[in-house]
Design a protein around this motif. Structure first.
Motif, PDB file in Angstrom:
ATOM      1  N   VAL A   1      39.464  -0.414 -17.954  1.00  0.00           N
ATOM      2  CA  VAL A   1      39.688   0.971 -17.721  1.00  0.00           C
ATOM      3  C   VAL A   1      41.377   0.982 -16.953  1.00  0.00           C
ATOM      4  CG1 VAL A   1      39.300   2.906 -15.950  1.00  0.00           C
ATOM      5  CG2 VAL A   1      37.314   1.464 -17.477  1.00  0.00           C
ATOM      6  N   VAL A   2      41.414   0.256 -15.870  1.00  0.00           N
ATOM      7  CA  VAL A   2      42.817   0.340 -15.387  1.00  0.00           C
ATOM      8  C   VAL A   2      43.960  -0.163 -16.268  1.00  0.00           C
ATOM      9  CG1 VAL A   2      44.264  -0.918 -13.593  1.00  0.00           C
ATOM     10  CG2 VAL A   2      41.831  -0.410 -13.269  1.00  0.00           C
ATOM     11  N   GLY A   3      43.421  -1.150 -17.468  1.00  0.00           N
ATOM     12  CA  GLY A   3      44.492  -1.405 -18.299  1.00  0.00           C
ATOM     13  C   GLY A   3      44.857  -0.329 -19.131  1.00  0.00           C
ATOM     14  N   ILE A   4      43.845   0.537 -19.438  1.00  0.00           N
ATOM     15  CA  ILE A   4      44.028   1.673 -20.473  1.00  0.00           C
ATOM     16  C   ILE A   4      44.633   2.813 -19.673  1.00  0.00           C
ATOM     17  CG2 ILE A   4      42.990   3.384 -22.171  1.00  0.00           C
ATOM     18  CD1 ILE A   4      41.001   1.231 -22.728  1.00  0.00           C
ATOM     19  N   ALA A   5      44.174   3.252 -18.680  1.00  0.00           N
ATOM     20  CA  ALA A   5      44.520   4.323 -17.834  1.00  0.00           C
ATOM     21  C   ALA A   5      45.797   4.118 -16.713  1.00  0.00           C
ATOM     22  CB  ALA A   5      43.463   4.795 -16.943  1.00  0.00           C
ATOM     23  N   GLY A   6      45.975   2.852 -16.648  1.00  0.00           N
ATOM     24  CA  GLY A   6      47.026   2.461 -15.655  1.00  0.00           C
ATOM     25  C   GLY A   6      46.577   2.521 -14.139  1.00  0.00           C
TER      26      GLY A   6
ATOM     27  N   VAL B   1      38.573   7.714 -18.811  1.00  0.00           N
ATOM     28  CA  VAL B   1      38.449   6.741 -19.757  1.00  0.00           C
ATOM     29  C   VAL B   1      37.162   5.884 -19.514  1.00  0.00           C
ATOM     30  CG1 VAL B   1      39.694   4.049 -19.894  1.00  0.00           C
ATOM     31  CG2 VAL B   1      40.998   6.294 -19.969  1.00  0.00           C
ATOM     32  N   SER B   2      36.918   5.732 -18.279  1.00  0.00           N
ATOM     33  CA  SER B   2      35.470   4.976 -17.893  1.00  0.00           C
ATOM     34  C   SER B   2      34.405   5.625 -18.605  1.00  0.00           C
ATOM     35  CB  SER B   2      35.420   4.951 -16.393  1.00  0.00           C
ATOM     36  OG  SER B   2      35.228   6.383 -15.679  1.00  0.00           O
TER      37      SER B   2
ATOM     38  N   TYR C   1      40.280   4.986  -7.329  1.00  0.00           N
ATOM     39  CA  TYR C   1      40.457   5.876  -8.546  1.00  0.00           C
ATOM     40  C   TYR C   1      39.081   6.857  -8.076  1.00  0.00           C
ATOM     41  CZ  TYR C   1      36.231   3.026  -9.959  1.00  0.00           C
ATOM     42  OH  TYR C   1      35.077   2.282 -10.103  1.00  0.00           O
ATOM     43  N   TYR C   2      38.998   7.782  -8.958  1.00  0.00           N
ATOM     44  CA  TYR C   2      38.043   9.065  -8.901  1.00  0.00           C
ATOM     45  C   TYR C   2      36.798   8.243  -9.211  1.00  0.00           C
ATOM     46  CZ  TYR C   2      41.377  12.872  -7.912  1.00  0.00           C
ATOM     47  OH  TYR C   2      42.062  13.475  -7.514  1.00  0.00           O
ATOM     48  N   ALA C   3      35.855   8.586  -8.405  1.00  0.00           N
ATOM     49  CA  ALA C   3      34.362   8.095  -8.802  1.00  0.00           C
ATOM     50  C   ALA C   3      33.464   8.938  -8.134  1.00  0.00           C
ATOM     51  CB  ALA C   3      34.064   6.760  -8.068  1.00  0.00           C
ATOM     52  N   PRO C   4      32.153   9.261  -8.686  1.00  0.00           N
ATOM     53  CA  PRO C   4      31.288  10.094  -8.049  1.00  0.00           C
ATOM     54  C   PRO C   4      30.787   9.317  -6.712  1.00  0.00           C
ATOM     55  CG  PRO C   4      30.201   8.808  -9.605  1.00  0.00           C
ATOM     56  CD  PRO C   4      31.572   8.435  -9.686  1.00  0.00           C
ATOM     57  N   GLU C   5      30.347  10.586  -5.733  1.00  0.00           N
ATOM     58  CA  GLU C   5      29.544  10.233  -4.656  1.00  0.00           C
ATOM     59  C   GLU C   5      28.083   9.542  -4.832  1.00  0.00           C
ATOM     60  OE1 GLU C   5      29.517  13.176  -1.858  1.00  0.00           O
ATOM     61  OE2 GLU C   5      31.340  13.110  -1.207  1.00  0.00           O
ATOM     62  N   ASN C   6      27.780   8.748  -4.039  1.00  0.00           N
ATOM     63  CA  ASN C   6      26.342   8.250  -4.206  1.00  0.00           C
ATOM     64  C   ASN C   6      25.883   7.425  -5.274  1.00  0.00           C
ATOM     65  OD1 ASN C   6      25.437   9.393  -1.579  1.00  0.00           O
ATOM     66  ND2 ASN C   6      25.013  11.308  -2.701  1.00  0.00           N
ATOM     67  N   THR C   7      27.196   6.665  -5.600  1.00  0.00           N
ATOM     68  CA  THR C   7      27.305   6.116  -7.046  1.00  0.00           C
ATOM     69  C   THR C   7      26.622   5.014  -7.274  1.00  0.00           C
ATOM     70  OG1 THR C   7      28.854   5.303  -8.778  1.00  0.00           O
ATOM     71  CG2 THR C   7      29.260   4.859  -6.592  1.00  0.00           C
ATOM     72  N   SER C   8      26.049   4.280  -5.899  1.00  0.00           N
ATOM     73  CA  SER C   8      25.437   2.994  -5.987  1.00  0.00           C
ATOM     74  C   SER C   8      23.903   3.336  -6.451  1.00  0.00           C
ATOM     75  CB  SER C   8      25.172   2.670  -4.374  1.00  0.00           C
ATOM     76  OG  SER C   8      24.679   3.683  -3.577  1.00  0.00           O
TER      77      SER C   8
ATOM     78  N   VAL D   1      32.893  -0.125  -8.307  1.00  0.00           N
ATOM     79  CA  VAL D   1      32.240   1.067  -8.685  1.00  0.00           C
ATOM     80  C   VAL D   1      32.991   1.947  -9.806  1.00  0.00           C
ATOM     81  CG1 VAL D   1      31.317   3.147  -8.052  1.00  0.00           C
ATOM     82  CG2 VAL D   1      31.441   1.232  -6.150  1.00  0.00           C
ATOM     83  N   LEU D   2      32.321   1.982 -10.763  1.00  0.00           N
ATOM     84  CA  LEU D   2      32.734   2.867 -11.939  1.00  0.00           C
ATOM     85  C   LEU D   2      31.895   4.137 -12.092  1.00  0.00           C
ATOM     86  CD1 LEU D   2      33.369   0.264 -14.980  1.00  0.00           C
ATOM     87  CD2 LEU D   2      35.228   1.375 -13.511  1.00  0.00           C
ATOM     88  N   PRO D   3      32.686   5.163 -12.467  1.00  0.00           N
ATOM     89  CA  PRO D   3      31.874   6.558 -12.391  1.00  0.00           C
ATOM     90  C   PRO D   3      30.730   6.827 -13.449  1.00  0.00           C
ATOM     91  CG  PRO D   3      34.174   6.738 -13.353  1.00  0.00           C
ATOM     92  CD  PRO D   3      34.029   5.427 -13.002  1.00  0.00           C
ATOM     93  N   TYR D   4      29.993   5.830 -13.594  1.00  0.00           N
ATOM     94  CA  TYR D   4      28.803   5.625 -14.631  1.00  0.00           C
ATOM     95  C   TYR D   4      28.009   4.611 -14.094  1.00  0.00           C
ATOM     96  CZ  TYR D   4      31.478   2.371 -17.300  1.00  0.00           C
ATOM     97  OH  TYR D   4      32.217   1.264 -17.742  1.00  0.00           O
TER      98      TYR D   4
END
Length: 380
Positions: free
Chosen positions: A17-22, A32-33, A169-176, A377-380
């Motif tokens: 993700v970081v490699g593609i999006a920077g 990207v994620s 980076y951007y991620a959702p709350e309560n993502t655990s 933590v990724l946003p999914y």
């Protein structure tokens, strides 16, 4: 070991993700994620949907067709013997009765050829879109920055702590992970419901795939056939004309979509992929998915109200679909009743396996609830 492997995959996803999006474009990382999730899910679903073709490729590559045909015939005769012992070998008289009294073969052949893949794909796409819609509309997206987030804020938002070398980076709350008490499907989020239903479908389809590999079974329509050749010119049927009188309805009456004599069908299709029946498995999975997503009626509804019974009819009426599918695959001579029973058993085993895994995971999370686990933590 499993936990370490999970961390390796999470780290790998993070690097991609970081490699593609920077490293500095946080919104792009979130996009990207999610795109990566969509691509991996579509790849998994597509590969699983092609298990019939994959089994055909493996058999054509690794096995002499004559031996393949003899094994399929032997297994078919074993199925017939089993059904006769159980008193359920009714495929032949049922086909004769339907041919004499109902007909409509173009409809039934087209149903066999097209409804099975179309309805399954629609259900898979629906639950996949439902998951992404929930992620994009119901999840509170915000910028994650472990370096500036206080411990109190992190605890309040239920974030798992990021490793010190992770960029924000951007991620959702309560993502655990959300602990689902006693694996209650209704308590799961749409994303968790998708993973549960997808896992049941994928496991069931691959169980059927191994059935195609190790228990090739000649379908009823091929038992009396002497002149149907595959792409290499070898006879596919058993030529048992005196013992069986099944009609290959698609060859005899055609369908609106394809025919067994089409070159693409001869090349890609496994003619002996009968046990267990994927038609039955997939149709029953669609019905199960609909029933589970609809959920039980609200307790506020009175059992005497019209709305209560209409909702019940809407929820449970879907069971007609797998019943019609079983009838279709039997009268068209493509499956034995035992194949349909095998498809239901495969679905039951896959559901039981996935449910057992979720139950184990639920108890494992509850047992280790006081442990702090560092993760990316990724946003999914």
């Amino acid at each position: 070991m499993k936990r370490r492997l999970s961390m390796v995959f999470k780290s790998l996803k993070r690097k991609i993700v970081v490699g593609i999006a920077g490293p500095s474009s946080h919104q792009r990382q979130a996009v990207v994620s999610l795109a990566l999730l969509a691509l991996t899910e579509l790849a998994l679903l597509t590969l699983t949907f092609c298990t019939n073709f994959l089994s055909a490729y493996i058999h054509n590559t690794l096995e002499v067709f004559h031996g393949f045909r003899l094994r399929a015939l032997s297994n078919a005769l074993s199925v017939v013997s089993f059904e006769r012992v159980m008193g359920i070998f009714v495929e032949q008289p049922l086909q004769r009765w339907h041919d004499a009294n109902l007909g409509g073969w173009t409809f039934w052949n087209t149903y066999y050829a097209g409804v099975h893949p179309v309805v399954t794909v629609l259900f898979l796409v629906f639950i996949l879109i439902r998951m992404f819609a929930w992620k994009l509309t119901s999840v509170n997206w915000k910028r994650m920055n472990e370096g500036t987030m206080s411990p109190a804020t992190a605890a309040a938002t239920d974030y798992a702590p990021l490793a010190s070398n992770d960029s924000p980076y951007y991620a959702p709350e309560n993502t655990s992970a959300v602990v689902v008490t006693q694996c209650s499907f209704g308590d799961m989020t749409p994303a968790q419901q998708y993973r549960f239903l997808r896992a049941v479908w994928v496991l069931g389809a691959w169980l059927a795939f191994f059935g195609f590999l190790f228990i090739p079974t000649m379908p009823p329509r091929l038992l009396p056939v002497c002149d149907f050749l595959n792409y290499a010119g070898a006879n596919v049927g058993a030529c048992l004309t005196t013992e069986y009188s099944f009609i290959d309805t698609i060859s005899a009456h055609g369908s609106l979509l394809w025919d067994w004599n089409d070159d693409s069908v001869k090349t890609l299709n496994n003619p002996y992929a009968a046990f267990p029946s994927q038609h039955t498995l997939f149709a029953a999975w669609c019905a199960m998915t609909w029933i589970m997503l609809m959920g039980p009626a609200s307790r506020s509804l009175s059992t005497s109200s019209v709305r209560y019974w209409l909702r019940g009819l809407l929820r449970w009426g879907i069971v007609v679909y797998p019943m019609v599918t079983v009838y279709c695959i039997v009268i068209t001579g493509n499956h034995y009743i035992a194949d349909a029973l095998g498809g239901l058993v495969a679905l039951a085993v896959s559901y039981g396996g996935v449910y057992a895994y979720y139950l184990y995971k639920d108890r494992h999370i509850a047992y280790h609830k006081d442990e702090t686990v560092a993760s990316t933590v990724l946003p999914y």
